[in-house]
Design a protein around this motif. Structure first.
Motif, mmCIF file in Angstrom:
data_model
loop_
_atom_site.group_PDB
_atom_site.id
_atom_site.type_symbol
_atom_site.label_atom_id
_atom_site.label_comp_id
_atom_site.label_asym_id
_atom_site.label_seq_id
_atom_site.Cartn_x
_atom_site.Cartn_y
_atom_site.Cartn_z
ATOM 1 N N MET A 1 17.212 -15.966 2.312
ATOM 2 C CA MET A 1 16.683 -14.679 2.137
ATOM 3 C C MET A 1 15.676 -14.478 3.079
ATOM 4 N N THR A 2 15.451 -13.379 3.468
ATOM 5 C CA THR A 2 14.399 -13.132 4.475
ATOM 6 C C THR A 2 13.166 -12.753 3.553
ATOM 7 N N PRO A 3 12.007 -12.983 4.196
ATOM 8 C CA PRO A 3 10.822 -13.012 3.519
ATOM 9 C C PRO A 3 10.334 -11.581 2.912
ATOM 10 N N LEU A 4 9.859 -11.545 1.827
ATOM 11 C CA LEU A 4 9.409 -10.226 1.143
ATOM 12 C C LEU A 4 8.110 -9.525 1.589
ATOM 13 N N LYS A 5 7.407 -10.437 2.361
ATOM 14 C CA LYS A 5 6.053 -9.973 2.621
ATOM 15 C C LYS A 5 6.013 -8.762 3.516
ATOM 16 N N PRO A 6 6.906 -8.759 4.767
ATOM 17 C CA PRO A 6 6.835 -7.767 5.706
ATOM 18 C C PRO A 6 7.440 -6.365 5.036
ATOM 19 N N TYR A 7 8.359 -6.532 4.083
ATOM 20 C CA TYR A 7 8.659 -5.341 3.266
ATOM 21 C C TYR A 7 7.489 -4.591 2.562
ATOM 22 N N LEU A 8 6.859 -5.478 1.833
ATOM 23 C CA LEU A 8 5.849 -4.903 1.003
ATOM 24 C C LEU A 8 4.546 -4.397 1.745
ATOM 25 N N VAL A 9 4.289 -5.176 3.021
ATOM 26 C CA VAL A 9 3.257 -4.592 3.875
ATOM 27 C C VAL A 9 3.791 -3.182 4.391
ATOM 28 N N ARG A 10 5.092 -2.959 4.578
ATOM 29 C CA ARG A 10 5.552 -1.420 5.391
ATOM 30 C C ARG A 10 5.579 -0.438 4.186
ATOM 31 N N ALA A 11 5.986 -1.106 2.944
ATOM 32 C CA ALA A 11 5.686 0.041 1.805
ATOM 33 C C ALA A 11 4.392 0.365 1.392
ATOM 34 N N ILE A 12 3.533 -0.762 1.361
ATOM 35 C CA ILE A 12 2.201 -0.238 0.916
ATOM 36 C C ILE A 12 1.512 0.599 2.042
ATOM 37 N N HIS A 13 1.689 0.441 3.252
ATOM 38 C CA HIS A 13 1.254 1.057 4.310
ATOM 39 C C HIS A 13 1.572 2.473 4.248
ATOM 40 N N GLU A 14 2.997 2.744 4.019
ATOM 41 C CA GLU A 14 3.438 4.200 3.891
ATOM 42 C C GLU A 14 2.810 4.878 2.583
ATOM 43 N N TRP A 15 2.699 4.093 1.536
ATOM 44 C CA TRP A 15 2.136 4.779 0.426
ATOM 45 C C TRP A 15 0.902 5.034 0.361
ATOM 46 N N ILE A 16 -0.204 4.179 1.155
ATOM 47 C CA ILE A 16 -1.381 4.626 1.341
ATOM 48 C C ILE A 16 -1.595 5.875 2.507
ATOM 49 N N LEU A 17 -0.655 5.901 3.471
ATOM 50 C CA LEU A 17 -0.556 7.265 4.208
ATOM 51 C C LEU A 17 -0.402 8.241 3.324
ATOM 52 N N ASP A 18 0.833 7.993 2.631
ATOM 53 C CA ASP A 18 1.287 9.174 1.959
ATOM 54 C C ASP A 18 0.145 9.896 0.989
ATOM 55 N N ASN A 19 -0.847 9.063 0.795
ATOM 56 C CA ASN A 19 -2.123 9.564 -0.252
ATOM 57 C C ASN A 19 -3.251 9.757 0.500
#
Length: 130
Positions: A1-19
């Protein structure tokens, strides 16, 4: 499987900007391949502002994070492998995620743990418990 970390970084980055907050990325500057302005590194780490207005050409890839930014008025191309990311959080309230420190890169295998010793075989021992 591909690493989870890059997906979490992208998701949290978007979540922070959305707020409407400012995403900060904490990077281990001692990892091979990290290209950051060394004068801003403290204790082997650097905090990078990933707000849209602070970066140009931001790419949050599966293996690399890179963008162009100005540091002290001087333009620079910043690059960091995803395994060098220690945390991503909102500067206003500290909410985000801290990652475990990775001692190996994505292509390296972690050291193999030693084999457990087999149990000693012998006659079972029972005792009376009152």
């Amino acid at each position: 499987m591909t690493p989870l970390k890059p997906y979490l970084v992208r998701a949290i980055h978007e979540w922070i900007l959305d707020n409407d907050h400012t995403p900060y990325l904490l990077v281990n500057a001692a990892v091979d391949g990290v290209q950051v302005p060394r004068q801003y590194v403290e204790d082997g780490r650097i905090v990078l502002n990933l707000r849209t207005e602070a970066t140009q050409g931001l790419s949050l890839g599966n293996e690399w994070i890179e963008f162009n930014a100005r540091f002290g008025g001087k333009p620079m191309h910043v690059m960091a492998p995803v395994h060098a990311v220690l945390a991503i959080y909102a500067s206003e309230n500290g909410q985000g995620m801290v990652f475990d420190v990775e001692e190996t890169g994505p292509d390296e295998q972690p050291p193999t743990p030693p084999e457990p010793e087999p149990p000693v075989r012998g006659r079972p021992k029972l005792r009376v418990v009152k």
